[in-house]
Enzyme design. Structure first.
Site, mmCIF file in Angstrom:
data_model
loop_
_atom_site.group_PDB
_atom_site.id
_atom_site.type_symbol
_atom_site.label_atom_id
_atom_site.label_comp_id
_atom_site.label_asym_id
_atom_site.label_seq_id
_atom_site.Cartn_x
_atom_site.Cartn_y
_atom_site.Cartn_z
ATOM 1 N N SER A 60 0.826 -1.203 0.000
ATOM 2 C CA SER A 60 0.000 0.000 0.000
ATOM 3 C C SER A 60 0.861 1.253 0.000
ATOM 4 O O SER A 60 1.962 1.274 0.578
ATOM 5 C CB SER A 60 -0.904 0.010 1.243
ATOM 6 N N TYR A 87 -2.527 -0.194 9.947
ATOM 7 C CA TYR A 87 -2.688 -0.766 8.607
ATOM 8 C C TYR A 87 -1.391 -0.634 7.814
ATOM 9 O O TYR A 87 -0.892 -1.601 7.221
ATOM 10 C CB TYR A 87 -3.835 -0.071 7.877
#
Length: 345
Positions: free
Chosen positions: A136, A161
């Protein structure tokens, strides 16, 4: 080719599976269908792939089969690997979302850490040609050097995350080094388009604009995002399948580049549009596609958020010819057309 796609009922996983099937590959899809967002959307994607309730083989694509399992359960995942001999693995399953990780950290450890080590272990045993996995753009965290390059160090994540995705990259390198597993990590940049995730801003904005509800615009709309259309993302993944990473012999040991390795078949790439858009301009393009103005509720920056994302994709372009083709206005027009059809507006 026989390809495993984890997260096949997810946004990217669905579009990727459909593309691979249309190119006459055999695809095995895995997804837990968890309740992070409306599961009717996930089942809708599976129906588009020909999976109907009570069946795990497609009535539309003969080469598609589906397993409803959780990747954090090693025994269930192992049974799928034993049943199939995969040429490639594309691992997209994960607990997504920056803000959700503030309140539900355990979900990220189970899916993004435990689930990923299970994938790596089974890859070690069954030895496919290539493992491609989702990282990501959030790993860049507090990095302020633009555009983001995979050569930049990413040691200051600002959400759990992001930390789990950074961990995935390190775990992949260790397995690539120890067991000679070719691994490629893709740092996705704000993917949008039809069948997208309802927790993403553009999706919730669309819903609220249609309903006449105000939208929360953080940092007064002064945020930059490298919005990337789903078809461009899928095109990049497919092109990378046969770009098998190799150890890089000219690696500088005194200033190592984190994008590749001297000791392992390991590679990282950004996959984005390479054209960041201000949030307020993005909203204007969305209003244009919907044909209705938004009621804007301006708010300060949120915890765990970053000011800007901007992908340097030059290495990906060199590796496989990746070149995004969808501008923000045409991409949002396609999304809004799908949204109106799906929700019968």
């Amino acid at each position: 080719m026989k390809i495993l796609v984890t997260g096949a009922a997810g946004f990217i996983g669905y579009h990727l599976s459909r593309r691979l099937l249309e190119e006459n590959n055999t695809v095995v899809g895995i997804d837990s269908i968890n309740g992070y967002y409306d599961i009717s959307l996930k089942y809708g994607r599976l129906q588009e792939l020909g999976i109907v309730p009570g069946q795990d083989t497609s009535i539309k694509y003969p080469g598609f089969s589906f397993y409803k399992i959780d990747i954090s359960h090693l025994s269930q995942l192992s049974n799928v690997f034993k049943e199939h001999n995969f040429d490639y693995i594309i691992h997209l399953a994960a607990q997504a979302g920056v803000r959700y990780s503030l309140d539900n950290p355990q979900a990220y450890i189970e899916s993004n850490i435990q689930g990923f080590i299970n994938i790596l272990e089974l890859t070690r045993v069954h030895k496919p040609k290539h493992l491609i996995y989702a990282s990501s753009s959030s790993v860049y965290g507090l990095n302020r050097e633009m555009p983001f390059s995979t050569s930049h160090h990413t040691d200051h994540p600002v959400s759990l995350y992001a930390a789990t995705k950074k961990s995935n990259e390190m775990m992949a390198h260790s397995y690539a080094h120890l067991f000679n597993i070719p691994t490629t990590g893709l740092r996705f940049f704000t993917v949008y388009g039809p069948w997208g995730r309802p927790d993403m801003a553009y999706f919730s904005f669309t819903k609220k604009i249609f309903e006449g509800q105000p939208i929360d615009v953080f940092n007064n709309g002064d945020l930059m995002r490298d919005f990337t259309y789903i078809d461009d993302i899928v095109d990049g993944i497919v092109k990378l399948l046969d770009v098998i990473p190799q150890p890089v012999n000219n690696h500088n040991s005194t200033e190592p580049d984190p994008a590749f390795s001297v000791a392992a078949p390991y590679r990282l790439y950004n996959i984005g549009n390479n054209k960041p858009v201000r949030l307020i301009n993005f909203i204007e393009a969305l209003e244009e596609a919907i044909g209705k103005k938004a009621v804007k509720n301006f708010k300060p920056m949120q915890p765990g958020d970053v000011y800007a994302t901007f992908a340097d994709i030059s290495d990906l372009t060199t590796a496989c010819g990746f070149m995004p083709a969808t501008d923000i206005r045409s991409g949002l027009a396609k999304f809004v057309a799908w949204y109106k059809q799906f929700y019968k507006l």
